[in-house]
Design an enzyme around this catalytic site. Structure first.
Site, PDB file in Angstrom:
ATOM      1  N   HIS A  41       8.211  -4.170  -3.985  1.00 34.30           N
ATOM      2  CA  HIS A  41       7.792  -5.488  -3.754  1.00 34.30           C
ATOM      3  C   HIS A  41       6.512  -5.975  -4.555  1.00 34.30           C
ATOM      4  O   HIS A  41       6.577  -6.957  -5.098  1.00 34.30           O
ATOM      5  CB  HIS A  41       7.577  -5.737  -2.209  1.00 34.30           C
TER       6      HIS A  41
HETATM    7  O1  RIB Z   1       7.277  -6.719   2.739  1.00 34.04           O
HETATM    8  C1  RIB Z   1       6.750  -6.169   1.826  1.00 34.04           C
HETATM    9  C2  RIB Z   1       5.001  -5.952   1.702  1.00 34.04           C
HETATM   10  O2  RIB Z   1       4.715  -5.369   3.050  1.00 34.04           O
HETATM   11  C3  RIB Z   1       4.696  -5.124   0.552  1.00 34.04           C
HETATM   12  O3  RIB Z   1       3.450  -5.606   0.373  1.00 34.04           O
HETATM   13  C4  RIB Z   1       4.430  -3.797   1.107  1.00 34.04           C
HETATM   14  O4  RIB Z   1       3.430  -2.944   0.490  1.00 34.04           O
HETATM   15  C5  RIB Z   1       3.971  -4.205   2.707  1.00 34.04           C
HETATM   16  O5  RIB Z   1       2.601  -4.545   2.604  1.00 34.04           O
END
Ligand code: RIB
Ligand code: CA
Length: 329
Positions: free
Chosen positions: A249
């Site tokens: 992500h």
């Molecule tokens: O939902 C994904 C996010 O939540 C990313 O930033 C991951 O590192 C967690 O922090």
């Protein structure tokens, strides 16, 4: 001209990949990293930023974030308690199986909120803020000095989702973790561009097992580290979502920040984050308000995304090998 950025982060494995990308990229000047509680507790995420910087021999400073959750300070009914030790997706220490030494010398005495405000004041309309975790620190910055925060050049925030959730069926983890902070931050959307890099687009940017094996073969040292970080992460995504590969992500957010042409469909809309004490809490909801406060990429060119990841983390030679391999497949 290098881009001046501040990266607010809660490492976290995908945070680590994003930090590595930023450290390797010749056109990014990271003015500082600010840590936030999220994937792990605040001390762990702070230490993890130093672990990654120490591995690369970087002397960029880390500024510890707020001990308090913004939602808990503005909403007496807000009650979120997470036992971080039970959070296994990022492994026991937040970086999977990678064992890296922390470096306390990289942690500044200055706190995150002070650093962010001072830096924007020093470089008005020149700093891009990239957030990879809950928006806690940013909300406290806005509460302390809205006028300075309006002088940010842009915000690229990994969080939210229009058609997907991951912490709940409706809510994405970062925004769910501190929902009032999201609405505070999106107040800036009237004055500067805020890109919300949500689950809709990050789930298109999956590094598959061939990509990960290629990384290990093309650069045994760094490739090995990345694969060590990812083992528990990949297992978790396979077991829970039957996704095979690495859904990175935060890496998507920083690659898209550098190469916005990757995004082939972007919604320009008004949204808010639900703070209701019900199933919607943390959900990002589109409104029919005419004032656009966010730009949400909904589709990206995955092939070009992967080429940027390979080139900017491993170099042009690695990209040449990668494209040759793909062409001969
Ligand atoms: O939902 C994904 C996010 O939540 C990313 O930033 C991951 O590192 C967690 O922090
Ligand atoms: Ca993160």
């Amino acid at each position: 001209m290098k881009r001046k950025v501040i990266i607010d982060t809660d490492p976290g494995i995908d945070d680590a990949l994003a930090i590595i990308f930023a450290l390797q990229h010749p056109d990014i000047e990271v003015l500082g990293f600010t840590s936030v509680g999220g994937n792990k507790g605040l001390q762990s995420t702070t230490d993890n930023v130093t672990r990654i910087l120490n591995y690369f021999g970087s002397d960029i400073k880390v500024y510890k974030g707020s001990e308090k959750n913004y939602s808990k300070t503005v909403d007496s009914n807000f009650n979120l308690s997470i036992d971080y030790s039970k959070e296994i997706i990022h492994g026991s220490n937040g970086l999977g199986s990678a064992v890296l030494d922390k470096n306390d010398a990289l942690i500044s005495d200055k706190d995150a909120v002070t650093f962010i405000l001072e830096t924007i004041e020093k470089y008005p309309n020149q700093v891009d803020l990239i957030t990879l975790g809950p928006l806690t620190n940013i909300a406290f910055c806005i509460e302390k000095n809205f006028d300075i925060m309006k002088q940010l050049k842009s915000i690229h925030s990994m969080g939210g989702g229009i058609h997907r959730g991951n912490r709940t069926p409706l809510a994405e983890f970062n925004y769910w973790f501190d929902p009032h902070s999201v609405n505070k931050v999106f107040e800036l959307g009237e004055y500067l561009p805020i890109f919300m890099i949500g689950l809709d687009v990050t789930h298109q940017a999956v590094l598959d097992m061939n990509d990960l094996t290629f990384m290990q073969l093309i650069d045994p040292k760094l490739g090995q580290l990345i694969n060590q970080m990812l083992d528990s992460y990949i297992l978790n995504y396979w077991e829970n979502q039957r996704i095979l590969g690495a859904v990175m992500h935060d890496l998507t957010a920083i690659v898209g920040y550098m190469y916005p042409e990757l995004y082939t469909e972007v919604l320009d809309i008004n949204l808010y984050c639900s703070t209701a004490d019900d199933v919607t809490i943390g959900q990002t909801i589109i409104t029919d308000t005419a004032m656009v406060n966010s730009h949400i990429p909904m589709k990206l060119n995955v092939e070009v995304y992967k080429q940027h990841v390979i080139k900017d983390i491993f170099g042009q030679e690695a990209l040449n090998e990668y494209t040759t391999y793909l062409n001969n497949e």
